[in-house]
Structures are given as C-alpha cells and as structure tokens.
Motif scaffolding. Structure first.
Motif, PDB file in Angstrom:
ATOM      1  N   SER A 289       0.839  -1.210   0.000  1.00 47.24           N
ATOM      2  CA  SER A 289       0.000   0.000   0.000  1.00 47.24           C
ATOM      3  C   SER A 289       0.859   1.239   0.000  1.00 47.24           C
ATOM      4  CB  SER A 289      -0.911   0.019   1.232  1.00 47.24           C
ATOM      5  OG  SER A 289      -1.692  -1.126   1.242  1.00 47.24           O
ATOM      6  N   ARG A 292       2.415   1.825  -3.406  1.00 49.81           N
ATOM      7  CA  ARG A 292       1.417   2.291  -4.364  1.00 49.81           C
ATOM      8  C   ARG A 292       1.075   3.758  -4.130  1.00 49.81           C
ATOM      9  NH1 ARG A 292      -3.413  -0.668  -7.034  1.00 49.81           N
ATOM     10  NH2 ARG A 292      -4.445   1.132  -7.912  1.00 49.81           N
ATOM     11  N   SER A 296       1.040   6.639  -7.334  1.00 45.73           N
ATOM     12  CA  SER A 296      -0.268   6.091  -7.694  1.00 45.73           C
ATOM     13  C   SER A 296      -0.472   6.075  -9.205  1.00 45.73           C
ATOM     14  CB  SER A 296      -1.373   6.885  -7.006  1.00 45.73           C
ATOM     15  OG  SER A 296      -1.344   8.208  -7.462  1.00 45.73           O
ATOM     16  N   ALA A 297       0.106   7.080  -9.908  1.00 40.70           N
ATOM     17  CA  ALA A 297      -0.050   7.128 -11.370  1.00 40.70           C
ATOM     18  C   ALA A 297       0.640   5.926 -12.009  1.00 40.70           C
ATOM     19  CB  ALA A 297       0.533   8.424 -11.905  1.00 40.70           C
ATOM     20  N   ASP A 300      -1.369   2.796 -11.290  1.00 36.45           N
ATOM     21  CA  ASP A 300      -2.567   2.746 -12.138  1.00 36.45           C
ATOM     22  C   ASP A 300      -2.212   2.327 -13.562  1.00 36.45           C
ATOM     23  OD1 ASP A 300      -4.203   3.434 -10.131  1.00 36.45           O
ATOM     24  OD2 ASP A 300      -4.631   5.474 -10.819  1.00 36.45           O
ATOM     25  N   LEU A 301      -1.088   2.881 -14.077  1.00 41.06           N
ATOM     26  CA  LEU A 301      -0.675   2.550 -15.443  1.00 41.06           C
ATOM     27  C   LEU A 301      -0.299   1.073 -15.546  1.00 41.06           C
ATOM     28  CD1 LEU A 301       1.421   5.708 -16.321  1.00 41.06           C
ATOM     29  CD2 LEU A 301      -0.689   4.968 -17.440  1.00 41.06           C
ATOM     30  N   THR A 303      -1.490  -1.310 -13.712  1.00 43.78           N
ATOM     31  CA  THR A 303      -2.749  -2.065 -13.640  1.00 43.78           C
ATOM     32  C   THR A 303      -3.450  -2.063 -14.996  1.00 43.78           C
ATOM     33  OG1 THR A 303      -2.978  -1.262 -11.385  1.00 43.78           O
ATOM     34  CG2 THR A 303      -4.919  -2.281 -12.332  1.00 43.78           C
ATOM     35  N   LEU A 304      -3.505  -0.858 -15.605  1.00 47.69           N
ATOM     36  CA  LEU A 304      -4.164  -0.739 -16.902  1.00 47.69           C
ATOM     37  C   LEU A 304      -3.437  -1.574 -17.964  1.00 47.69           C
ATOM     38  CD1 LEU A 304      -6.247   0.599 -18.794  1.00 47.69           C
ATOM     39  CD2 LEU A 304      -4.682   2.531 -19.027  1.00 47.69           C
ATOM     40  N   ALA A 307      -4.047  -5.167 -17.628  1.00 48.48           N
ATOM     41  CA  ALA A 307      -5.416  -5.539 -18.003  1.00 48.48           C
ATOM     42  C   ALA A 307      -5.613  -5.549 -19.516  1.00 48.48           C
ATOM     43  CB  ALA A 307      -6.397  -4.558 -17.352  1.00 48.48           C
ATOM     44  N   HIS A 323       3.767  14.930  -7.069  1.00 46.16           N
ATOM     45  CA  HIS A 323       2.315  14.928  -7.212  1.00 46.16           C
ATOM     46  C   HIS A 323       1.849  15.845  -8.340  1.00 46.16           C
ATOM     47  CE1 HIS A 323      -1.908  15.429  -5.852  1.00 46.16           C
ATOM     48  NE2 HIS A 323      -1.748  14.163  -5.543  1.00 46.16           N
ATOM     49  N   GLN A 326       2.317  14.233 -11.833  1.00 47.49           N
ATOM     50  CA  GLN A 326       1.602  12.987 -12.146  1.00 47.49           C
ATOM     51  C   GLN A 326       0.460  13.136 -13.163  1.00 47.49           C
ATOM     52  OE1 GLN A 326       0.685  10.215  -9.055  1.00 47.49           O
ATOM     53  NE2 GLN A 326       2.548  10.688  -7.893  1.00 47.49           N
ATOM     54  N   PRO A 327      -0.421  14.177 -13.069  1.00 46.27           N
ATOM     55  CA  PRO A 327      -1.530  14.240 -14.028  1.00 46.27           C
ATOM     56  C   PRO A 327      -1.061  14.296 -15.483  1.00 46.27           C
ATOM     57  CG  PRO A 327      -1.910  15.769 -12.239  1.00 46.27           C
ATOM     58  CD  PRO A 327      -0.541  15.238 -12.052  1.00 46.27           C
ATOM     59  N   LEU A 330       0.603  11.043 -16.492  1.00 44.70           N
ATOM     60  CA  LEU A 330      -0.442  10.023 -16.686  1.00 44.70           C
ATOM     61  C   LEU A 330      -1.107  10.202 -18.059  1.00 44.70           C
ATOM     62  CD1 LEU A 330      -1.805   7.783 -14.918  1.00 44.70           C
ATOM     63  CD2 LEU A 330      -3.578   9.438 -14.428  1.00 44.70           C
ATOM     64  N   ARG A 334      -0.936   7.510 -21.034  1.00 45.00           N
ATOM     65  CA  ARG A 334      -2.205   6.952 -21.565  1.00 45.00           C
ATOM     66  C   ARG A 334      -2.220   7.045 -23.078  1.00 45.00           C
ATOM     67  NH1 ARG A 334      -7.209   9.906 -19.464  1.00 45.00           N
ATOM     68  NH2 ARG A 334      -8.273   8.493 -20.874  1.00 45.00           N
TER      69      ARG A 334
ATOM     70  N   GLU B  12      -6.814   4.465   0.070  1.00 51.23           N
ATOM     71  CA  GLU B  12      -6.277   3.113   0.214  1.00 51.23           C
ATOM     72  C   GLU B  12      -7.243   2.167   0.930  1.00 51.23           C
ATOM     73  OE1 GLU B  12      -3.354   2.699  -1.267  1.00 51.23           O
ATOM     74  OE2 GLU B  12      -3.596   0.566  -0.920  1.00 51.23           O
ATOM     75  N   GLN B  16      -9.076  -1.117  -0.670  1.00 52.99           N
ATOM     76  CA  GLN B  16      -8.751  -2.486  -0.246  1.00 52.99           C
ATOM     77  C   GLN B  16      -9.997  -3.226   0.239  1.00 52.99           C
ATOM     78  OE1 GLN B  16      -5.523  -2.870   2.432  1.00 52.99           O
ATOM     79  NE2 GLN B  16      -4.046  -1.933   1.044  1.00 52.99           N
ATOM     80  N   VAL B  31     -10.970  -6.917 -12.295  1.00 55.26           N
ATOM     81  CA  VAL B  31     -10.041  -6.719 -13.415  1.00 55.26           C
ATOM     82  C   VAL B  31      -9.059  -5.577 -13.151  1.00 55.26           C
ATOM     83  CG1 VAL B  31     -11.560  -7.638 -15.185  1.00 55.26           C
ATOM     84  CG2 VAL B  31     -11.646  -5.221 -14.643  1.00 55.26           C
ATOM     85  N   ILE B  34      -7.951   1.066  -9.528  1.00 50.66           N
ATOM     86  CA  ILE B  34      -7.131   2.239  -9.855  1.00 50.66           C
ATOM     87  C   ILE B  34      -7.552   3.461  -9.037  1.00 50.66           C
ATOM     88  CG2 ILE B  34      -6.540   1.514 -12.190  1.00 50.66           C
ATOM     89  CD1 ILE B  34      -8.854   3.280 -13.208  1.00 50.66           C
ATOM     90  N   CYS B  35      -6.657   4.468  -9.052  1.00 56.67           N
ATOM     91  CA  CYS B  35      -6.910   5.685  -8.255  1.00 56.67           C
ATOM     92  C   CYS B  35      -7.516   6.817  -9.083  1.00 56.67           C
ATOM     93  CB  CYS B  35      -5.609   6.211  -7.669  1.00 56.67           C
ATOM     94  SG  CYS B  35      -4.772   5.068  -6.612  1.00 56.67           S
ATOM     95  N   LEU B  39      -8.712   7.078 -16.083  1.00 57.83           N
ATOM     96  CA  LEU B  39      -8.228   5.841 -16.704  1.00 57.83           C
ATOM     97  C   LEU B  39      -9.346   4.807 -16.905  1.00 57.83           C
ATOM     98  CD1 LEU B  39      -4.812   5.166 -14.919  1.00 57.83           C
ATOM     99  CD2 LEU B  39      -5.211   6.047 -17.202  1.00 57.83           C
ATOM    100  N   PHE B  43      -9.943   1.264 -19.630  1.00 60.71           N
ATOM    101  CA  PHE B  43     -10.286  -0.136 -19.331  1.00 60.71           C
ATOM    102  C   PHE B  43     -11.489  -0.559 -20.173  1.00 60.71           C
ATOM    103  CE2 PHE B  43      -7.626   0.558 -15.673  1.00 60.71           C
ATOM    104  CZ  PHE B  43      -7.116  -0.687 -15.358  1.00 60.71           C
ATOM    105  N   MET B  47     -11.200  -3.676 -22.887  1.00 61.92           N
ATOM    106  CA  MET B  47     -11.646  -4.984 -22.365  1.00 61.92           C
ATOM    107  C   MET B  47     -13.093  -4.913 -21.893  1.00 61.92           C
ATOM    108  SD  MET B  47      -9.451  -4.804 -18.869  1.00 61.92           S
ATOM    109  CE  MET B  47      -9.756  -6.489 -18.499  1.00 61.92           C
ATOM    110  N   HIS B  60      -5.671  13.359  -8.433  1.00 62.73           N
ATOM    111  CA  HIS B  60      -5.321  14.477  -9.326  1.00 62.73           C
ATOM    112  C   HIS B  60      -6.547  15.280  -9.770  1.00 62.73           C
ATOM    113  CE1 HIS B  60      -1.632  12.346  -9.258  1.00 62.73           C
ATOM    114  NE2 HIS B  60      -2.018  11.392 -10.076  1.00 62.73           N
TER     115      HIS B  60
END
Lengths: 430, 206
Positions: A289, A292, A296-297, A300-301, A303-304, A307, A323, A326-327, A330, A334, B12, B16, B31, B34-35, B39, B43, B47, B60
C-alpha cells in the motif's frame, strides 16, 4: 386764553420732557433706517420734536440770550401762543410719530435686513462664502471662517485664494475629525460675476465611507483567503479522511496485537505458526500500500497495462514522482499506451524518465510497427500537446528510426487559469 | 458467468475493502483497481467491463461523475455505482441525470455494497432518497433549500455577491438574503466561516 409761558413750571417741563423723549426715539430710529439705507419722514419728525424741546426748555429762561447773545424773540412769540396750540402741535407730531412707528414695524415684519441674513448664515452647519472676481469676500459665515483658519491657519480674507488652496481635493478633514466637501459655482449678481463657495459637513458620511472602505478591504482579504482555501480544501479533506482512517486502523491494530499476544500465550506452538503467517501477510499488504501510494499514477498505469495486454518497461523511474507532475505524466502515458496498441499493435511500451533540474523528461517508445508517414498531431496527441504547453511543458514526436513520444513536464506546472484562444492546429509535431 | 468489476477509488482503505468484498464473491472478477477516474474509460475501451465502483473525487482532481458520463455515453451497458462519503446533494442529482445505475454512501448507507452490486447488475437502480444528514452549526444540511445550497456552493469560491448572482442568474440582494438566512439557521457569524465549514463537511463541493 392762557399762554404756554404762563403755565405752571412742572406742566411746561413735562411737555418739554415729552418732546425730548420722542426726539431721542426719532434719532435712534433714524440711525437704524440710515443703516438700512432707507429714507423716511422720521428725521423730519425728530427735528420738529427737537425744535419744540429747544424752545420750551432752552429758550424759555433766556439762557441762549445770555450765553450766545442771540435773540429769542421767535421763541418768546411761540411760548406766548395759547398753550392749547402748543399742546395740539405736540399731539399732532406724536400721532405722526406713532404712524411712522407702525409703518416701520410693519415693514420690518415683512422684510429682513442684511444683519438678519448674516445672523442666519452664522447659524448654518455648513460654511458659506460669497466673493467677487478679485477674491474680496462680500459675505461669509463663522463656520467658513473657522474652516479656513483650521485648514490654512489664517482668517478668511481672500475667497479666490482660499478656493485655490482647497480645490486640490474634494474632501478635507479638519484636525477635530470633522470632514467637509467643497462645492463652488459661479453666479451673476447685479451684472457682475460672483463666486459661491459652500463647505458641507459630511463627517458622518465620511466616517461611514471610511468604514465601508475598511469593510470592503476586509471582505477582499476574506475572499482571497476563501479562494486560497477552496483551492486547497480538496486535498485537506482527503488528508483528514486518510488521517481518520489511519487512526481507526491504529486502534484496530492495537486491539489485534493484544488479542494476538493473548492467543500466543494460550495456544499450542503449531497454531502460532498460522498466526505468524497471517501477520506476515498483513504487513506485506501494508508495505504494498505504501509503495502504491507514493506513485499512484505508475501503479494505475501498470494495472491498466496488465489488463489490456501490454507490458510496461520502466527506466529511470524516481522513487517518488512529484504529485504535481503525475496528471500530465499520466495523460502522456495513456496516449502513448493507446497509440501503441491501436496503431502499432505493440506488446511492450518502454518508458524512460529523466530528472532534469526543473522538469521531468519522459520518452515513450514501443516494439510495434513504425509509422509509414510522418505523424500529425490530432485528437488525443493535440490535446496532450496543448495541455503540456499551457503548463509550460513541451511535446515532440519522432517517427524514425522508431516512433517516439518525448514530453517535458515542468516540476511546477503553471496554474490552469484560462484558455487564451483555440489553439487547435498550432501545436505541430517537431 | 463472472462479472468483470473495476474499482476506481483513490483512498487506500476503502479500495482495499472493496477489493476484499469483490474477491470474496466468486460471481465477480476484479479486473483492476485504480486511483484515477480518467483511466476508467481506457479499461472499458480495451476490455469487457460489467460493473464499475466509481468514487467521485479521485486522484489528481479527476471527477468520477465526469468519467461516468463519458463511459455511459460510449458504453451504456456498463453498470456504474457511484460510491462517496461526501453528503454533497448535487452529486446525487447529477448521478441520476447522467444515467448512473446506483449510488452508495460509504459510511451511512445500511445496505452492504455487495447487495447493491447484485441489485444493480440485476437491472435495478439503487439510489438513496437523500444525502446523509450532517450537522452544521445549529442546523443540518437537510434544512437548507436547494437554492441556498446553490448559493453556498458558489460561496466557497470566495466571490462577491454580484459575481455569484451573475453566475446563478439572480440579484446580488437575493444572494445576500440567502446567505443571511443560512447564517441565521446555522448561528454562524461570517460567510467565510459558513463556507469553510460547509466545504470541510462536504455539504457543498465545487
């Protein structure tokens, strides 16, 4: 018939005194009429009474004859007239005097004098002054004199000079706190120009205006604070919620530790291993945690990417990506990821990050097919370019030898204020 | 058939918790978690997604309601449940307008999230009648009229009555009247105090 001269002395004296009194009254009234520039019969009547008194009192005993040697024959002839004629003459003069008195009183009731005007002006709360073209004051009241003395330190002598000295600003505040606003206008009086200067007491209004200014300033500061507060409140509220969650977790963990300790004492060794395993899992989760949370960006990337079936290969990734960066990072990632899958059918996206002094440079390349023609920024790439440039960053596209998206993101992006114009088409790839 | 679930939550602990709930039920397949709400549409593009648990205020400054609107326009069959802890009344209204399937308050709603997910996937729309009650001064958020909440929402920008009135299409004196009413109800002394407290409690968010 008995002559006036032959009457008893007290009667003669009474008549003479009567004439004297009315003579004095006529003299006083004549002076007042003269000051008002009025011409009247009153002096003539007064003169008649004086002549009567003179004859009846001064000439009666031959004093004039003795002192000045002038004859009093005429006086003696008058005094030897029948007393009834003398008395009738005095009575006629008295009636005439009474009629004049009634006339003067009536006139005074319907007219005001210059003194009255001055007196009434002195009673005004406002200062007033009339002056001629050369500055000579023809009328001013006490208040205007006081104002002049307070502002210039001298009495009001020249209206034009006074006006010149106070016309620099519309409102003047005196040392006692009173405030005056000055109004000037030009008039015509008997064909000659005349200036009118009026000082209005606006102390209350001025104070209220000052209070209003102070309140407006206070409100402006409050509004500024509120704007600053509204910009940071989202993060503040989130931090507050996170802190509250942490407190709850802390309490819960404390309870669990105590329960675990009790269980470890009371349970056999084999079961202790199971408890240890669960604790290790929980600690691992907490560690994940934390990782992450810092990026976080990136998480997330990843994870994406996982997937949608593309692998991200990172190089130069800092432990903590700021911080503020990040936007935009990201958004760039993307776009690079979407294009890599959609146009290049790539399976790997290489992301290389370089930490410059005041910016981060991110370079995106993929293992897919290279574009046949030069890439023109449109759609998502154009939007990204505009976002980067408005934040003070840059974007560059290369197509040979491989497709490469290069972005520079400032560490402190410019705040998003407003859109200057439609920049569509003005952000070509380089 | 397993339902494909995506979680969009920047905090967080709730994330969780949602992951545990989803993973604990064999009918669901997680699947992604995300934060950032922006995004989520990626997804959906690449998918199959059946259900999204979407927070409103995410990383953000991205807005879950905006993201949900975009997703619903392109993929109307994807079910979306908005999850939030903020009592902002306009979110509930906007969620209905953009066609979100369900709305769930994290802390105050009695129905468990799994039950809401099940009902949503069955085609039901689960919406609370009103936002949770939050005490503000001497009153609570339910005592404010809709117009007062509109004014309060603008008040947190720090703008003047004239500017607020212009945006809402009302006279500055009407704005002042509403502010006075709210100050009277809450017992607060200044508009700044009112705005700051209302924002920190999440009654209005702009």
């Amino acid at each position: 018939m008995t002559a006036f001269y032959d009457l008893a002395v007290p009667a003669q004296n009474f008549t003479a005194f009567w004439a004297l009194l009315l003579c004095l009254y006529c003299i006083a009234e004549t002076i007042m009429l003269f000051r008002q520039k009025r011409y009247h019969l009153m002096p003539a009547v007064g003169l008649c009474f004086f002549v009567a008194y003179f004859i009846m009192h001064i000439c009666r005993d031959g004093t004039m004859q003795r002192l000045y040697g002038i004859g009093n024959d005429f006086a003696m002839q008058v005094l030897h007239l029948p007393y009834i004629i003398i008395l009738a003459a005095c009575l006629v003069l008295t009636i005439l005097c009474a009629l004049l008195y009634w006339n003067i009183t009536s006139w005074r009731k319907t007219h005001i004098s210059a003194a009255s005007i001055k007196e009434s002006m002195d009673g005004l709360p406002a200062g007033i002054c009339f002056y001629l073209e050369d500055g000579r004051c023809i009328l001013s009241n006490h208040r205007m004199n006081d104002i002049c003395f307070s502002l210039l330190g001298s009495a009001l002598q020249n209206g034009a000079q006074f006006y010149d000295s106070i016309s620099t600003k519309p409102i003047h505040q005196l040392s006692d706190g009173t405030a005056f606003s000055f109004h000037h206008r030009e008039l015509t009086y008997r064909g000659a120009p005349l200036h009118e200067l009026i000082a209005n007491d606006i102390t209350d209004l001025y104070k209220k205006s000052e209070e209003l200014k102070a309140n407006n300033e206070r409100l402006r500061k409050m509004a500024e604070n509120m704007k600053a507060y509204s910009e940071t409140i989202t993060d503040t509220v989130r931090q507050k919620e996170i802190l509250q969650a942490k407190i709850n977790i802390h309490d819960e963990m404390n309870r669990m530790i105590l329960t675990t300790r009790k269980s470890l004492i009371e349970t056999p060794t084999s079961e202790r291993q199971e408890i240890l395993r669960i604790w290790q899992q929980v600690l691992l989760l907490c560690k994940q945690s934390d990782t992450r949370k810092t990026n976080s960006a990136v998480a997330d990337l990843n994870t994406l990417a996982a997937a949608i079936g593309i692998r991200l290969v990172w190089s130069g990734l800092p432990t903590v990506l700021p911080h503020a960066v990040q936007p935009l990072f990201l958004a760039a990632a993307r776009e690079a990821m979407t294009n890599a899958i959609k146009h290049a059918q790539a399976t790997i996206l290489d992301i290389s990050i370089q930490d410059n002094c005041d910016s981060f440079q991110a370079r995106f390349t993929n293992d897919g097919k290279t574009p046949d023609q030069p890439v023109t920024a449109s759609g998502g790439l154009l939007n990204l370019c505009q976002r980067l440039e408005s934040a003070g960053g840059q974007m560059k596209i290369e197509t040979k030898p491989v497709f490469c998206l290069d972005v520079i993101i400032p560490k402190e992006p410019k705040p998003k204020m407003f859109c200057l114009s439609d920049r569509r088409g003005k952000c070509p790839p380089r | 058939m397993q339902y494909k679930v995506l979680i969009v939550e920047d905090q967080e602990m709730p994330r969780q918790l949602f992951e545990i709930f989803v993973k604990s039920d064999p009918r669901y397949d997680l699947v992604g978690s995300i934060c950032n709400a922006e995004l989520a549409i990626d997804f959906c593009t690449h998918m199959r997604i059946d259900l999204i648990l979407m927070d409103v205020m995410t990383e953000h400054g991205s807005n879950g309601l905006d993201a949900s609107e975009n997703i619903k326009k392109k993929y109307p069959n994807i079910k979306i449940i908005i999850v939030t802890s903020m009592p902002e009344a306009s979110w509930l209204k906007r969620a209905r307008e953009i066609g979100v399937d369900s709305f769930w308050y994290k802390e105050s709603q009695k129905d468990p999230i799994l039950a809401v997910m099940e009902r949503t996937l069955a085609g039901e729309h689960v919406f609370p009648d009103m936002p949770p009650i939050v005490q503000i001064g001497n009153t609570n958020n339910h005592e404010f009229s809709e117009r007062e909440l509109d004014v309060l929402r603008e008040l947190i920008t720090g703008d003047s009555n004239a500017e607020i009135g212009q945006r809402l299409g009302i006279a500055p004196s009407t704005v002042k009247y509403h502010v006075q009413n709210m100050l009277q109800k809450t017992g607060m002394h200044t508009r700044t105090e009112l705005a700051a407290v209302a924002r920190s409690l999440g009654i209005v968010i702009k």
